[in-house]
Scaffold this active site. Structure first.
Site, mmCIF file in Angstrom:
data_model
loop_
_atom_site.group_PDB
_atom_site.id
_atom_site.type_symbol
_atom_site.label_atom_id
_atom_site.label_comp_id
_atom_site.label_asym_id
_atom_site.label_seq_id
_atom_site.Cartn_x
_atom_site.Cartn_y
_atom_site.Cartn_z
ATOM 1 N N GLN A 46 -20.462 -19.124 37.778
ATOM 2 C CA GLN A 46 -20.154 -20.083 36.724
ATOM 3 C C GLN A 46 -20.801 -19.599 35.434
ATOM 4 O O GLN A 46 -22.030 -19.479 35.344
ATOM 5 C CB GLN A 46 -20.668 -21.481 37.077
ATOM 6 C CG GLN A 46 -20.229 -22.536 36.063
ATOM 7 C CD GLN A 46 -20.834 -23.898 36.345
ATOM 8 O OE1 GLN A 46 -22.038 -24.084 36.232
ATOM 9 N NE2 GLN A 46 -19.987 -24.858 36.722
ATOM 10 N N ALA A 99 -25.055 -22.613 37.025
ATOM 11 C CA ALA A 99 -24.686 -22.321 35.640
ATOM 12 C C ALA A 99 -25.486 -21.112 35.173
ATOM 13 O O ALA A 99 -26.717 -21.145 35.105
ATOM 14 C CB ALA A 99 -24.975 -23.531 34.752
ATOM 15 N N HIS A 148 -19.977 -31.716 31.922
ATOM 16 C CA HIS A 148 -21.351 -32.215 31.982
ATOM 17 C C HIS A 148 -22.082 -32.186 30.644
ATOM 18 O O HIS A 148 -23.308 -32.137 30.598
ATOM 19 C CB HIS A 148 -22.149 -31.462 33.041
ATOM 20 C CG HIS A 148 -21.557 -31.585 34.402
ATOM 21 N ND1 HIS A 148 -21.933 -30.812 35.470
ATOM 22 C CD2 HIS A 148 -20.578 -32.412 34.895
ATOM 23 C CE1 HIS A 148 -21.231 -31.146 36.541
ATOM 24 N NE2 HIS A 148 -20.405 -32.119 36.211
ATOM 25 N N TYR A 207 -22.114 -29.863 28.341
ATOM 26 C CA TYR A 207 -22.554 -28.580 27.823
ATOM 27 C C TYR A 207 -21.586 -28.109 26.731
ATOM 28 O O TYR A 207 -20.649 -28.811 26.376
ATOM 29 C CB TYR A 207 -22.728 -27.596 28.974
ATOM 30 C CG TYR A 207 -23.807 -28.073 29.933
ATOM 31 C CD1 TYR A 207 -25.086 -28.382 29.470
ATOM 32 C CD2 TYR A 207 -23.538 -28.275 31.282
ATOM 33 C CE1 TYR A 207 -26.071 -28.854 30.323
ATOM 34 C CE2 TYR A 207 -24.516 -28.749 32.148
ATOM 35 C CZ TYR A 207 -25.778 -29.048 31.662
ATOM 36 O OH TYR A 207 -26.748 -29.527 32.506
ATOM 37 N N ARG A 236 -14.322 -25.689 35.102
ATOM 38 C CA ARG A 236 -14.874 -27.013 35.462
ATOM 39 C C ARG A 236 -14.814 -27.904 34.235
ATOM 40 O O ARG A 236 -15.279 -27.518 33.155
ATOM 41 C CB ARG A 236 -16.315 -26.900 35.967
ATOM 42 C CG ARG A 236 -16.992 -28.266 36.123
ATOM 43 C CD ARG A 236 -18.285 -28.216 36.920
ATOM 44 N NE ARG A 236 -18.002 -28.315 38.348
ATOM 45 C CZ ARG A 236 -18.950 -28.510 39.267
ATOM 46 N NH1 ARG A 236 -20.225 -28.622 38.914
ATOM 47 N NH2 ARG A 236 -18.633 -28.595 40.541
ATOM 48 N N CYS A 260 -27.999 -25.813 39.719
ATOM 49 C CA CYS A 260 -29.108 -25.138 39.055
ATOM 50 C C CYS A 260 -30.351 -25.143 39.936
ATOM 51 O O CYS A 260 -30.715 -26.164 40.515
ATOM 52 C CB CYS A 260 -29.415 -25.818 37.725
ATOM 53 S SG CYS A 260 -28.141 -25.549 36.475
ATOM 54 N N LEU A 262 -20.191 -36.817 45.797
ATOM 55 C CA LEU A 262 -20.425 -37.737 46.911
ATOM 56 C C LEU A 262 -19.398 -37.558 48.028
ATOM 57 O O LEU A 262 -18.868 -38.512 48.582
ATOM 58 C CB LEU A 262 -20.466 -39.190 46.423
ATOM 59 C CG LEU A 262 -21.679 -39.543 45.549
ATOM 60 C CD1 LEU A 262 -21.629 -41.005 45.134
ATOM 61 C CD2 LEU A 262 -22.989 -39.237 46.266
ATOM 62 N N SER A 270 -20.827 -25.672 45.491
ATOM 63 C CA SER A 270 -20.725 -25.985 44.067
ATOM 64 C C SER A 270 -21.909 -25.393 43.302
ATOM 65 O O SER A 270 -23.008 -25.256 43.855
ATOM 66 C CB SER A 270 -20.704 -27.507 43.907
ATOM 67 O OG SER A 270 -20.379 -27.881 42.588
ATOM 68 N N PRO A 271 -21.715 -25.050 42.031
ATOM 69 C CA PRO A 271 -22.845 -24.546 41.239
ATOM 70 C C PRO A 271 -23.963 -25.588 41.151
ATOM 71 O O PRO A 271 -23.708 -26.737 40.784
ATOM 72 C CB PRO A 271 -22.219 -24.292 39.863
ATOM 73 C CG PRO A 271 -20.758 -24.189 40.100
ATOM 74 C CD PRO A 271 -20.462 -25.081 41.260
ATOM 75 N N ARG A 310 -24.992 -31.635 46.638
ATOM 76 C CA ARG A 310 -26.173 -32.110 47.358
ATOM 77 C C ARG A 310 -26.026 -31.997 48.880
ATOM 78 O O ARG A 310 -26.994 -31.708 49.586
ATOM 79 C CB ARG A 310 -26.479 -33.559 46.954
ATOM 80 C CG ARG A 310 -27.069 -33.676 45.551
ATOM 81 C CD ARG A 310 -27.230 -35.132 45.134
ATOM 82 N NE ARG A 310 -27.877 -35.256 43.850
ATOM 83 C CZ ARG A 310 -27.250 -35.157 42.670
ATOM 84 N NH1 ARG A 310 -25.952 -34.920 42.638
ATOM 85 N NH2 ARG A 310 -27.912 -35.292 41.539
ATOM 86 N N HIS A 344 -17.744 -23.168 32.516
ATOM 87 C CA HIS A 344 -18.347 -24.501 32.563
ATOM 88 C C HIS A 344 -18.002 -25.257 31.275
ATOM 89 O O HIS A 344 -18.595 -25.039 30.228
ATOM 90 C CB HIS A 344 -19.862 -24.376 32.720
ATOM 91 C CG HIS A 344 -20.521 -25.618 33.228
ATOM 92 N ND1 HIS A 344 -19.876 -26.825 33.336
ATOM 93 C CD2 HIS A 344 -21.798 -25.843 33.653
ATOM 94 C CE1 HIS A 344 -20.711 -27.741 33.809
ATOM 95 N NE2 HIS A 344 -21.885 -27.164 34.012
#
Length: 368
Positions: A108, A66, A189, A191, A239, A34, A310, A31-32, A333, A186
């Site tokens: 992305q 991103a 989130h 943005y 996304r 940063c 998660l 996943s993207p 993560r 994107h």
């Protein structure tokens, strides 16, 4: 409940997926994420090693963080960028390595809108005022700051909106030159594109605000702009934050309606995240907490989806795919914790996954 499988059965997680003319060798996507490790938008050795190690680790698709389509579209002064032709060679160095190691390279394309001009998280993450040496004036659909203690953005004029579209178009052209095969827009989130979608951040009264059709207009225009440039055989992802998790915000119903329209425009997969547009949302986090949104969008629109959030072990990821809740698993993560998750997942699931020849002497025997 753990998934029980015969040793000779190939898992869905490690099976190929074809989107348009591109075949991913498995359903695991980096996943993207940063890295805040650029200077003036340039990719560095950190990006090569960070992304390259996950190709060595067996991921089917690797999506850059991103990547800002304009300098003012960066979250921080240290974001990766693609607003200049000078950025292309450094990115191509990365895509060459990813491709040589069996991963499909994705990018992305992003604009942070009112959430731009901030410090890196480890520097405090605070907004940087436009009069500070490293800050700049942010833009948004409306002059509403993300939090009360941040500088207000400037509401984009109609000319400014057209410039945003031009920036995404130019970024898509450069992405192709750099060797990317999958593009993701994107619109999540909190943005810029998400800011236009949500009535909580979009108070405009022109053709880009008010009604649902007006609030989704910019995203639809950017999709058309990029799809016109992106080759027919290459997939285009979007996304979204499937919900704002707040009353009066963007909802799951809105997401289903939006995705049905994006499908008609040639979007190939929806990367289903949530939240990020308002600072005080109550989000019920837990293992796979965003998966139901990917499942609903896939079921009600027929558009392939990616699940993220998660997802931390191979059996959990396999169950999501086996149950038809999503088509791809995006690891964030967990990929930071384990760059070799796909190789380890194959061992856990009893699959045969090729290892890099340089590492074959460390390959474990099948667990099942």
């Amino acid at each position: 409940m753990p998934l029980v499988r015969m040793p000779t059965t190939m898992s869905v997680l490690l099976s190929p997926l074809t989107l348009r003319g591109v075949t991913l060798k498995n359903r695991l996507v980096v996943s993207p994420m940063c890295q805040y490790s650029s200077v003036d938008g340039f990719a560095t050795d950190w990006h090569l090693v960070h992304l390259g190690s996950r190709a060595v680790g067996g991921a089917g698709l690797i999506i850059t963080e991103a990547t800002a389509v304009s300098p003012e579209g960066r979250i921080t002064p240290n974001d990766l960028g693609i607003w200049s032709d000078d950025h292309v060679p450094g990115l191509q160095r990365i895509t060459d390595f990813l491709t040589a190691n069996g991963a499909v390279p994705g990018i992305q394309l992003a604009h942070a809108g009112r959430k731009a001009s901030h410090q890196r998280p480890w520097d405090g993450g605070q907004a940087i005022a436009p009069d500070q040496p490293t800050g700049w004036q942010t833009v948004a659909p409306s002059a509403i700051p993300f939090t009360d203690n941040e500088p207000a953005p400037t509401a984009l004029t109609l000319d400014g909106i057209q410039q945003v579209r031009a920036d995404f178009r130019a970024a898509a052209i450069r992405a192709l030159q750099a060797g990317f095969v999958v593009a993701e827009l994107h619109a999540a989130h909190g943005y810029l594109l998400h800011q236009f979608l949500s009535p909580q951040s979009n108070h405009r009264t022109d053709d880009y605000g008010g009604s649902f059709a007006n609030r989704i207009r910019l995203l639809q225009e950017v999709v058309d702009d990029v799809r016109a440039i992106w080759p027919d055989e290459y997939p285009l992802f979007v996304r979204i934050s499937a919900t704002d998790w707040t009353e009066g915000g963007w909802t799951a119903d809105d997401s289903v309606a939006l995705v049905a329209l994006l499908n008609e425009q040639g979007v190939d997969l929806i990367d289903c995240s949530t939240g990020g547009n308002v600072p005080k949302a109550t989000i019920p986090t837990g293992p796979g907490y965003q998966v139901p949104f990917a499942e609903r969008i896939k079921r009600e629109t027929g558009v392939p989806t990616g699940a993220v959030g998660l997802i931390t072990d191979a059996d959990q990821a396999e169950a999501i795919l086996t149950n038809g809740q999503a088509d791809l698993i995006l690891l964030a993560r967990e990929s930071l914790r384990d760059p070799y998750f796909p190789l380890h997942a194959a061992h856990i699931l009893g699959d045969e996954q090729p290892w890099p020849v340089q590492y074959e002497r460390a390959k474990p025997r099948p667990a099942r």
